[in-house]
Design an enzyme around this catalytic site. Structure first.
Site, PDB file in Angstrom:
ATOM      1  N   ARG A  52     -54.333  38.788 -10.707  1.00 32.94           N
ATOM      2  CA  ARG A  52     -54.130  39.477  -9.427  1.00 32.94           C
ATOM      3  C   ARG A  52     -52.720  40.078  -9.339  1.00 32.94           C
ATOM      4  O   ARG A  52     -52.524  41.168  -8.827  1.00 32.94           O
ATOM      5  CB  ARG A  52     -54.387  38.518  -8.257  1.00 32.94           C
ATOM      6  CG  ARG A  52     -54.439  39.221  -6.916  1.00 32.94           C
ATOM      7  CD  ARG A  52     -54.912  38.313  -5.794  1.00 32.94           C
ATOM      8  NE  ARG A  52     -53.974  37.242  -5.520  1.00 32.94           N
ATOM      9  CZ  ARG A  52     -54.189  36.269  -4.649  1.00 32.94           C
ATOM     10  NH1 ARG A  52     -55.329  36.217  -3.979  1.00 32.94           N
ATOM     11  NH2 ARG A  52     -53.294  35.332  -4.448  1.00 32.94           N
ATOM     12  N   LYS A 151     -51.339  42.283  -3.162  1.00 28.79           N
ATOM     13  CA  LYS A 151     -50.480  41.239  -2.563  1.00 28.79           C
ATOM     14  C   LYS A 151     -49.046  41.760  -2.651  1.00 28.79           C
ATOM     15  O   LYS A 151     -48.295  41.433  -3.570  1.00 28.79           O
ATOM     16  CB  LYS A 151     -50.677  39.905  -3.290  1.00 28.79           C
ATOM     17  CG  LYS A 151     -50.248  38.713  -2.438  1.00 28.79           C
ATOM     18  CD  LYS A 151     -50.849  37.433  -2.944  1.00 28.79           C
ATOM     19  CE  LYS A 151     -50.186  36.212  -2.346  1.00 28.79           C
ATOM     20  NZ  LYS A 151     -50.408  36.012  -0.918  1.00 28.79           N
ATOM     21  N   GLU A 184     -59.612  38.837   7.845  1.00 30.05           N
ATOM     22  CA  GLU A 184     -59.050  37.563   7.373  1.00 30.05           C
ATOM     23  C   GLU A 184     -57.942  37.146   8.315  1.00 30.05           C
ATOM     24  O   GLU A 184     -57.622  37.866   9.257  1.00 30.05           O
ATOM     25  CB  GLU A 184     -58.492  37.748   5.953  1.00 30.05           C
ATOM     26  CG  GLU A 184     -57.409  38.834   5.885  1.00 30.05           C
ATOM     27  CD  GLU A 184     -56.817  39.010   4.495  1.00 30.05           C
ATOM     28  OE1 GLU A 184     -56.915  38.108   3.669  1.00 30.05           O
ATOM     29  OE2 GLU A 184     -56.225  40.089   4.264  1.00 30.05           O
TER      30      GLU A 184
HETATM   31  N1  PXG Z   1     -55.091  36.449   2.825  1.00 29.13           N
HETATM   32  C1  PXG Z   1     -53.775  36.738   2.876  1.00 29.13           C
HETATM   33  C2  PXG Z   1     -53.327  37.906   3.640  1.00 29.13           C
HETATM   34  C3  PXG Z   1     -52.870  35.941   2.171  1.00 29.13           C
HETATM   35  O1  PXG Z   1     -51.579  36.225   2.199  1.00 29.13           O
HETATM   36  C4  PXG Z   1     -54.709  34.551   1.444  1.00 29.13           C
HETATM   37  C5  PXG Z   1     -55.565  35.392   2.138  1.00 29.13           C
HETATM   38  C6  PXG Z   1     -55.284  33.433   0.646  1.00 29.13           C
HETATM   39  O2  PXG Z   1     -55.274  33.787  -0.740  1.00 29.13           O
HETATM   40  P1  PXG Z   1     -55.112  32.697  -1.887  1.00 29.13           P
HETATM   41  O3  PXG Z   1     -55.209  33.477  -3.131  1.00 29.13           O
HETATM   42  O4  PXG Z   1     -53.776  32.044  -1.718  1.00 29.13           O
HETATM   43  O5  PXG Z   1     -56.229  31.743  -1.707  1.00 29.13           O
HETATM   44  C7  PXG Z   1     -53.348  34.831   1.441  1.00 29.13           C
HETATM   45  C8  PXG Z   1     -52.395  33.974   0.671  1.00 29.13           C
HETATM   46  C9  PXG Z   1     -47.083  31.620   2.546  1.00 29.13           C
HETATM   47  C10 PXG Z   1     -48.233  31.767   1.643  1.00 29.13           C
HETATM   48  O6  PXG Z   1     -45.994  31.417   2.029  1.00 29.13           O
HETATM   49  C11 PXG Z   1     -49.279  32.596   1.988  1.00 29.13           C
HETATM   50  C12 PXG Z   1     -50.322  32.751   1.105  1.00 29.13           C
HETATM   51  C13 PXG Z   1     -50.369  32.067  -0.059  1.00 29.13           C
HETATM   52  C14 PXG Z   1     -49.332  31.231  -0.386  1.00 29.13           C
HETATM   53  C15 PXG Z   1     -48.238  31.085   0.455  1.00 29.13           C
HETATM   54  O7  PXG Z   1     -47.241  31.731   3.780  1.00 29.13           O
HETATM   55  N2  PXG Z   1     -51.287  33.615   1.467  1.00 29.13           N
END
Ligand code: PXG
Length: 286
Positions: A52, A151, A184
């Site tokens: 990703r 991301k 989301e």
């Molecule tokens: N949607 C968004 C917009 C995100 O930023 C997810 C879904 C979940 O994706 P994953 O691949 O992690 O299952 C995310 C991920 C933080 C932090 O520091 C935020 C995320 C991941 C790790 C840390 O707030 N968001």
């Protein structure tokens, strides 16, 4: 001694781990990142996260100056250097230092940052009793503007929704997309359960394709739990029996209230409990 942060090939003490004020990551949010968990010394879903990261970079025409395998090695070394067995990795690739003005071509090369630290997103009692969320008024980025699948280092879209949540006294907000259907949350994907069927918005609904989301979909498949990727309306959230969020930092967190209204009977439901248990067993097994 404190934490050591890897930046472009060298380790720096946390207090000295800095980037230039001319870095386009800071000036324009021009860059990409990943948040990754390490469980029992092993990088969880390492391949998916790296894929990703490189896809996100590609989508913004940024060439990461090292290959995937050396990137993995840097993360592994950073975990070891800091003596962690369970931690959170933040891998960041910025456009690098450049001149003022948007043009990325004026940046001689990207910068890579790898932080290994710990993260706690939500208080423990929310995992037991459930969390309240709201629907944000700000919508998720249009996929043809800045695709939610990237991301990127520009999280203002999500931060605006997060501020609405905090103003409302809750820790998270669900965001609708430009069509008004469910996308989301600000840092998590969303799932509902209705009549024993688990459902989550599709990747075409303008979401980050969460790695935890994919793990949950796979675990449902493995354990014969019906699970659909389908477009959801806000109404579907209101009439759901159960709801939960997934994310690397959040893991699996139950949601028991939305916009002031109880979901189901307002308690953490049996399917959510089962999925949380399957997830926690899985992360220790892989
Ligand atoms: N949607 C968004 C917009 C995100 O930023 C997810 C879904 C979940 O994706 P994953 O691949 O992690 O299952 C995310 C991920 C933080 C932090 O520091 C935020 C995320 C991941 C790790 C840390 O707030 N968001």
């Amino acid at each position: 001694m404190g934490l050591k942060v890897w930046i472009d090939g060298k380790y720096y003490e946390k207090a000295d781990a800095k980037v230039s004020v001319y870095d386009h990551g800071l000036l324009y949010g021009d860059g990409v990142f990943e948040g990754i968990r390490v469980y029992s010394g092993k990088i969880f879903e390492c391949e998916a996260h790296l894929k990703r990261l490189y896809d996100s970079a590609r989508a913004i025409r940024l060439t990461i100056p090292i290959a995937i395998e050396p990137f993995r090695a840097v993360m592994e070394q950073t975990i070891k250097t800091n003596g962690f067995t369970d931690c959170y990795i933040r891998a960041v690739v910025t456009r690098g230092m450049g001149s003022l003005g948007l043009d990325p071509a004026k940046c001689p090369g990207p910068s890579i940052i790898v932080i290994a630290d710990t993260i706690t997103l939500y208080p423990k009692e929310m995992y037991e009793k459930g969390m309240a969320i709201i629907t944000a008024s700000v919508i998720r980025n249009h996929p043809n503007a800045l695709s939610p699948r990237i991301k990127s280092m520009n999280y203002l879209n999500n931060i605006l929704a997060k501020i609405e949540a905090i103003d409302a006294g809750v820790p998270e907000a669900v965001m609708l997309n430009h069509e008004g259907t469910v996308a989301e949350c600000t840092g998590d994907n969303i799932f509902i359960v209705r009549d024993g069927v688990v459902a989550t918005p599709t990747t075409a609904d303008g979401i980050l394709e969460g790695i935890t989301r994919n793990v949950i979909i796979r675990l449902c498949g493995k354990h014969q739990i019906p699970c659909l990727e389908k477009t959801l309306l806000r109404h579907d959230l209101y009439v759901a029996d159960e709801c939960f969020l997934t994310g690397t930092a959040a893991e699996v967190v139950p949601v028991t209230k939305i916009d002031g209204q109880a979901i189901g009977n307002g308690e953490v439901g049996p399917m959510t409990r089962r999925i949380m248990e399957l997830f926690h067993r899985h992360i220790r097994e892989v």
